[in-house]
Design a protein around this motif. Sequence first.
Motif, mmCIF file in Angstrom:
data_model
loop_
_atom_site.group_PDB
_atom_site.id
_atom_site.type_symbol
_atom_site.label_atom_id
_atom_site.label_comp_id
_atom_site.label_asym_id
_atom_site.label_seq_id
_atom_site.Cartn_x
_atom_site.Cartn_y
_atom_site.Cartn_z
ATOM 1 N N MET A 80 0.964 -1.082 -0.065
ATOM 2 C CA MET A 80 -0.006 -0.052 -0.013
ATOM 3 C C MET A 80 0.820 1.178 -0.019
ATOM 4 O O MET A 80 0.521 2.190 -0.243
ATOM 5 N N LEU A 81 2.103 1.196 0.519
ATOM 6 C CA LEU A 81 2.910 2.291 0.585
ATOM 7 C C LEU A 81 3.099 3.066 -0.751
ATOM 8 O O LEU A 81 3.068 4.363 -1.058
ATOM 9 N N ALA A 82 3.577 2.271 -1.927
ATOM 10 C CA ALA A 82 3.829 2.941 -3.263
ATOM 11 C C ALA A 82 2.539 3.607 -3.750
ATOM 12 O O ALA A 82 2.704 4.582 -4.410
ATOM 13 N N THR A 83 1.440 3.165 -3.332
ATOM 14 C CA THR A 83 0.376 3.627 -4.099
ATOM 15 C C THR A 83 -0.254 4.897 -3.283
ATOM 16 O O THR A 83 -0.751 5.992 -3.913
ATOM 17 N N LEU A 84 -0.381 4.888 -1.755
ATOM 18 C CA LEU A 84 -0.980 5.638 -0.828
ATOM 19 C C LEU A 84 0.237 6.971 -0.413
ATOM 20 O O LEU A 84 -0.559 7.956 0.134
ATOM 21 N N ARG A 85 1.258 6.729 -0.521
ATOM 22 C CA ARG A 85 2.215 7.778 0.338
ATOM 23 C C ARG A 85 2.369 8.809 -0.717
ATOM 24 O O ARG A 85 1.974 8.893 -1.983
ATOM 25 N N ASN A 86 2.669 10.109 -0.298
ATOM 26 C CA ASN A 86 2.613 11.126 -0.893
ATOM 27 C C ASN A 86 3.961 11.877 -0.530
ATOM 28 O O ASN A 86 4.718 11.757 0.503
#
Length: 156
Positions: A150-156
């Motif tokens: 999920m990090l790659a998609t949701l991080r900013n």
Amino acid sequence: MISLDIPGFGKLEIEHLVLDYNGTLALDGSLLPGVGKLLKELAEDVNIHVLTADTLGQCEDELSGLPVTIHIISGSPEDRSKLEYVNSLGMDKCACVGNGRNDMLMLRHSALGIIISGSECMSMSAARAADLVATDITGALGLFTHPVRMLATLRN
């Protein structure tokens, strides 16, 4: 519990995974291949809830023996009934997965909303309410068996 701190998105502490049935876990009322195994694996970390109107009447038979709580939605409108159920669990502790217009409110208000764009398609209003889009249920459930995805998609 599944815990993950995502820069720019926030900290997720997921205790409950709330899943729609038809169009999400099932196609034409039948549980999709491999889903049962994934649900068993995930039940070690989260409480799994299946919300459905059970239009085809197969949900309980298809999920028999799996570590899930089934809640048949009888109230109308269905989107409000699903939201009330998620609210009773604590929206900040819930990740929700669905594909239909009646999933829109739970996707919008839960800690994490995932829409499935699968064989039964997806509602665009529900898609706009979700945080993530998955092409199938195994991809969506894989986010919880391997949460760092999920990090790659949701991080900013």
